[in-house]
Design a protein around this motif. Structure first.
Motif, PDB file in Angstrom:
ATOM      1  N   ARG A  89       1.513   3.349  -6.712  1.00 14.07           N
ATOM      2  CA  ARG A  89       1.006   4.701  -6.450  1.00 14.07           C
ATOM      3  C   ARG A  89       0.704   4.893  -4.967  1.00 14.07           C
ATOM      4  O   ARG A  89       0.957   5.959  -4.395  1.00 14.07           O
ATOM      5  CB  ARG A  89      -0.230   4.997  -7.302  1.00 14.07           C
ATOM      6  CG  ARG A  89       0.122   5.365  -8.738  1.00 14.07           C
ATOM      7  CD  ARG A  89      -1.044   5.964  -9.502  1.00 14.07           C
ATOM      8  NE  ARG A  89      -2.205   5.093  -9.576  1.00 14.07           N
ATOM      9  CZ  ARG A  89      -2.358   4.125 -10.484  1.00 14.07           C
ATOM     10  NH1 ARG A  89      -1.432   3.894 -11.386  1.00 14.07           N
ATOM     11  NH2 ARG A  89      -3.441   3.384 -10.490  1.00 14.07           N
ATOM     12  N   ILE A  90       0.162   3.861  -4.333  1.00 10.59           N
ATOM     13  CA  ILE A  90      -0.111   3.918  -2.895  1.00 10.59           C
ATOM     14  C   ILE A  90       1.189   4.141  -2.129  1.00 10.59           C
ATOM     15  O   ILE A  90       1.266   5.008  -1.256  1.00 10.59           O
ATOM     16  CB  ILE A  90      -0.812   2.629  -2.413  1.00 10.59           C
ATOM     17  CG1 ILE A  90      -2.239   2.555  -2.972  1.00 10.59           C
ATOM     18  CG2 ILE A  90      -0.814   2.542  -0.886  1.00 10.59           C
ATOM     19  CD1 ILE A  90      -2.883   1.182  -2.832  1.00 10.59           C
ATOM     20  N   TYR A  91       2.209   3.357  -2.450  1.00 10.25           N
ATOM     21  CA  TYR A  91       3.510   3.495  -1.778  1.00 10.25           C
ATOM     22  C   TYR A  91       4.051   4.916  -1.950  1.00 10.25           C
ATOM     23  O   TYR A  91       4.548   5.513  -0.997  1.00 10.25           O
ATOM     24  CB  TYR A  91       4.527   2.514  -2.336  1.00 10.25           C
ATOM     25  CG  TYR A  91       4.358   1.064  -1.949  1.00 10.25           C
ATOM     26  CD1 TYR A  91       3.280   0.604  -1.209  1.00 10.25           C
ATOM     27  CD2 TYR A  91       5.298   0.129  -2.349  1.00 10.25           C
ATOM     28  CE1 TYR A  91       3.137  -0.726  -0.884  1.00 10.25           C
ATOM     29  CE2 TYR A  91       5.173  -1.214  -2.014  1.00 10.25           C
ATOM     30  CZ  TYR A  91       4.093  -1.636  -1.281  1.00 10.25           C
ATOM     31  OH  TYR A  91       3.968  -2.960  -0.954  1.00 10.25           O
ATOM     32  N   ALA A  92       3.946   5.449  -3.151  1.00 10.56           N
ATOM     33  CA  ALA A  92       4.455   6.804  -3.413  1.00 10.56           C
ATOM     34  C   ALA A  92       3.689   7.839  -2.591  1.00 10.56           C
ATOM     35  O   ALA A  92       4.293   8.733  -1.989  1.00 10.56           O
ATOM     36  CB  ALA A  92       4.355   7.126  -4.900  1.00 10.56           C
ATOM     37  N   LYS A  93       2.374   7.711  -2.541  1.00  7.47           N
ATOM     38  CA  LYS A  93       1.566   8.670  -1.797  1.00  7.47           C
ATOM     39  C   LYS A  93       1.812   8.568  -0.295  1.00  7.47           C
ATOM     40  O   LYS A  93       1.810   9.585   0.402  1.00  7.47           O
ATOM     41  CB  LYS A  93       0.080   8.472  -2.102  1.00  7.47           C
ATOM     42  CG  LYS A  93      -0.304   8.933  -3.500  1.00  7.47           C
ATOM     43  CD  LYS A  93      -1.777   8.715  -3.766  1.00  7.47           C
ATOM     44  CE  LYS A  93      -2.156   9.197  -5.171  1.00  7.47           C
ATOM     45  NZ  LYS A  93      -3.604   9.025  -5.430  1.00  7.47           N
ATOM     46  N   LEU A  94       2.007   7.352   0.204  1.00  5.67           N
ATOM     47  CA  LEU A  94       2.245   7.161   1.635  1.00  5.67           C
ATOM     48  C   LEU A  94       3.706   7.396   2.013  1.00  5.67           C
ATOM     49  O   LEU A  94       4.027   7.492   3.191  1.00  5.67           O
ATOM     50  CB  LEU A  94       1.825   5.754   2.072  1.00  5.67           C
ATOM     51  CG  LEU A  94       0.347   5.382   1.913  1.00  5.67           C
ATOM     52  CD1 LEU A  94       0.108   3.969   2.437  1.00  5.67           C
ATOM     53  CD2 LEU A  94      -0.547   6.383   2.631  1.00  5.67           C
ATOM     54  N   GLY A  95       4.582   7.441   1.012  1.00  2.00           N
ATOM     55  CA  GLY A  95       5.997   7.644   1.284  1.00  2.00           C
ATOM     56  C   GLY A  95       6.656   6.430   1.904  1.00  2.00           C
ATOM     57  O   GLY A  95       7.528   6.556   2.766  1.00  2.00           O
ATOM     58  N   VAL A  96       6.231   5.245   1.473  1.00  3.89           N
ATOM     59  CA  VAL A  96       6.779   3.997   2.002  1.00  3.89           C
ATOM     60  C   VAL A  96       7.365   3.166   0.864  1.00  3.89           C
ATOM     61  O   VAL A  96       7.121   3.438  -0.305  1.00  3.89           O
ATOM     62  CB  VAL A  96       5.706   3.176   2.762  1.00  3.89           C
ATOM     63  CG1 VAL A  96       5.123   3.979   3.915  1.00  3.89           C
ATOM     64  CG2 VAL A  96       4.588   2.721   1.832  1.00  3.89           C
ATOM     65  N   SER A  97       8.123   2.137   1.253  1.00  3.96           N
ATOM     66  CA  SER A  97       8.723   1.284   0.228  1.00  3.96           C
ATOM     67  C   SER A  97       8.423  -0.195   0.447  1.00  3.96           C
ATOM     68  O   SER A  97       8.961  -1.044  -0.257  1.00  3.96           O
ATOM     69  CB  SER A  97      10.240   1.502   0.187  1.00  3.96           C
ATOM     70  OG  SER A  97      10.804   1.180   1.441  1.00  3.96           O
ATOM     71  N   SER A  98       7.561  -0.497   1.413  1.00  9.42           N
ATOM     72  CA  SER A  98       7.242  -1.908   1.648  1.00  9.42           C
ATOM     73  C   SER A  98       5.786  -2.085   2.061  1.00  9.42           C
ATOM     74  O   SER A  98       5.149  -1.147   2.569  1.00  9.42           O
ATOM     75  CB  SER A  98       8.143  -2.501   2.735  1.00  9.42           C
ATOM     76  OG  SER A  98       7.748  -2.027   4.009  1.00  9.42           O
ATOM     77  N   ARG A  99       5.308  -3.282   1.852  1.00  7.48           N
ATOM     78  CA  ARG A  99       3.942  -3.634   2.225  1.00  7.48           C
ATOM     79  C   ARG A  99       3.752  -3.525   3.739  1.00  7.48           C
ATOM     80  O   ARG A  99       2.737  -3.027   4.207  1.00  7.48           O
ATOM     81  CB  ARG A  99       3.677  -5.082   1.785  1.00  7.48           C
ATOM     82  CG  ARG A  99       2.501  -5.257   0.888  1.00  7.48           C
ATOM     83  CD  ARG A  99       2.474  -6.718   0.375  1.00  7.48           C
ATOM     84  NE  ARG A  99       1.233  -7.074  -0.217  1.00  7.48           N
ATOM     85  CZ  ARG A  99       0.854  -6.777  -1.450  1.00  7.48           C
ATOM     86  NH1 ARG A  99       1.639  -6.112  -2.240  1.00  7.48           N
ATOM     87  NH2 ARG A  99      -0.321  -7.160  -1.899  1.00  7.48           N
ATOM     88  N   VAL A 100       4.745  -3.998   4.479  1.00 10.52           N
ATOM     89  CA  VAL A 100       4.655  -3.993   5.943  1.00 10.52           C
ATOM     90  C   VAL A 100       4.493  -2.568   6.465  1.00 10.52           C
ATOM     91  O   VAL A 100       3.638  -2.297   7.320  1.00 10.52           O
ATOM     92  CB  VAL A 100       5.898  -4.673   6.565  1.00 10.52           C
ATOM     93  CG1 VAL A 100       5.933  -4.500   8.069  1.00 10.52           C
ATOM     94  CG2 VAL A 100       5.934  -6.141   6.197  1.00 10.52           C
ATOM     95  N   THR A 101       5.277  -1.639   5.947  1.00  9.31           N
ATOM     96  CA  THR A 101       5.198  -0.246   6.382  1.00  9.31           C
ATOM     97  C   THR A 101       3.861   0.368   5.982  1.00  9.31           C
ATOM     98  O   THR A 101       3.234   1.084   6.773  1.00  9.31           O
ATOM     99  CB  THR A 101       6.362   0.571   5.799  1.00  9.31           C
ATOM    100  OG1 THR A 101       7.588  -0.073   6.117  1.00  9.31           O
ATOM    101  CG2 THR A 101       6.380   1.974   6.358  1.00  9.31           C
TER     102      THR A 101
END
Length: 74
Positions: free
Chosen positions: A52-64
Motif C-alpha cells: 500500500r505504501i508503494y502504491a501511495k508513493l508511486g514507487v516499485s522498490s524499497r530503495v526508491t
C-alpha cells in the motif's frame, strides 16, 4: 510552497499512522520480518502495508521509497 511541494506533502499525509511507522522502519533498513517482530504483526500484514505504501508513493522498490521518505524529512 509550490504546488508540487503541496502535492508531494499530500502523498505522505495519505499514509496511515501504521504505514508511516512501517515506512520509518523500512528507512532504517529493517526487513519485513524484522518489522513484523518489532510491531507484533505477521509478515503478511507487513507485506500488505509495504504494498500500500508503494502504491501511495508511486514507487516499485524499497530503495526508491526510502529515497522519497528521506527527502521528505529534509
Amino acid at each position: 510552497m509550490r504546488v508540487d511541494d503541496a502535492a508531494f506533502d499530500s502523498v505522505f499525509m495519505s499514509l496511515s499512522k501504521r504505514e508511516a511507522e512501517v515506512m520509518d522502519l523500512i528507512a532504517t533498513g529493517q526487513s519485513n520480518g524484522q518489522i513484523a517482530q518489532r510491531l507484533f504483526l505477521s509478515e503478511k500484514t507487513v507485506k500488505n502495508h509495504v504494498n500500500r505504501i508503494y502504491a501511495k508513493l508511486g514507487v516499485s522498490s524499497r530503495v526508491t521509497a526510502i529515497g522519497l521518505w528521506q527527502s521528505r524529512q529534509k
